[in-house]
Design an enzyme around this catalytic site. Sequence first.
Site, short mmCIF file in Angstrom:
data_model
loop_
_atom_site.label_atom_id
_atom_site.label_comp_id
_atom_site.label_asym_id
_atom_site.label_seq_id
_atom_site.Cartn_x
_atom_site.Cartn_y
_atom_site.Cartn_z
N TYR A 43 14.93 21.40 -28.97
CA TYR A 43 15.70 22.65 -28.90
C TYR A 43 16.65 22.65 -27.73
O TYR A 43 17.87 22.84 -27.88
CB TYR A 43 14.76 23.85 -28.80
N LYS B 277 20.87 22.58 -27.50
CA LYS B 277 21.67 23.59 -26.82
C LYS B 277 22.53 22.97 -25.72
O LYS B 277 23.70 23.36 -25.53
CB LYS B 277 20.76 24.67 -26.23
N ASP C 213 18.60 28.79 -20.13
CA ASP C 213 18.23 28.07 -18.91
C ASP C 213 17.41 26.83 -19.20
O ASP C 213 17.22 25.97 -18.33
CB ASP C 213 17.48 28.98 -17.94
N GLU C 214 16.91 26.70 -20.43
CA GLU C 214 16.09 25.53 -20.77
C GLU C 214 16.88 24.23 -20.73
O GLU C 214 16.28 23.15 -20.68
CB GLU C 214 15.43 25.73 -22.14
#
Length: 340
Positions: A153, A157, A126-127
Amino acid sequence: MKILVTGGAGFIGGNFVHYMVNKYPEDMIVNLDLLTYAGNLETLKPVENKPNYKFVKGNIADRKLVFDLFEKEKFDAIVNFAAESHVDRSIEDPEIFVITNVLGTTTLLDASREFGVKRFHQVSTDEVYGDLPLDRPDLFFTETTPLHTSSPYSSSKASADLFVLAYHRTFGLPVTVSRCSNNYGPYHFPEKLIPLMISRALADEELPVYGTGENVRDWLHVEDHCAAIDLILRNGRIGEVYNVGGHNERTNLEVVKTILKALDKPESLIKYVKDRPGHDMRYAIDPTKLETELGWKPKYNFDTGIQQTIEWYLNHKEWWQNIISGEYTKYFEKMYGDRL
């Protein structure tokens, strides 16, 4: 069905290997993992001798190794967990996140195209959506929320997700993507919030909490996540993204205090430290699509799940103490050294 699980010696990947090996004895599960600092073969002890499980050490960004493995094994499906995943580490060294999370994913995608894989599932986070304001509890991430990353990060993703979806649109590769909220449960690497606080509290050491501890996360038990991925892998619509959330929002401070209370430790152990750069304030997922299309429902709420998790760490001290001491890194040589 023969399934390649990449990153299967990590936290979520390791739990998924357990789940699949035990639930589907007729399927063959091959685990490809480089065994970086967060990869721990001791996690796989309970399944390492099962006839439907095999471990391969390797890097998903190693094109020759990946293509040779695909040619040899003829996989039906790929579940890609392999990723550098710690935000703090991505701030210190962004490049390795690009190599593993982006180039590694595209290597797997190319091999999947070459050898006719029937389903490629990308495990995301969800980040990639950024964060939500604390004063708007009515807002949630949906699958159509724009990507708005905050860290190297999450940027890596999000990039991997876009490559996966592009390979479906451009090349017709059958793909699905899942984006989950914060996982917790057995075999969680001790640098992460919940296991870190448990291990430090048991040692009566200070518990470092970023900023004021008011950052909110939606906590998802890893077993519920594994069940969701299994459903998406088998029944999810090709080319679709599915959010997986636990309906368990807690501030970081609430989580830490819950652990202290369960362990009968004083809140005086809490130490507030300088906040992380670009620290997201709130994550909250709306999993309606997954629930309505595939019938998924979480088994755990946070109150029951965190107690089960704390008990697991109390009953498996050797597992996490071996990580803290560094002994876990020797397990590969002990188990596979004479086979190399």
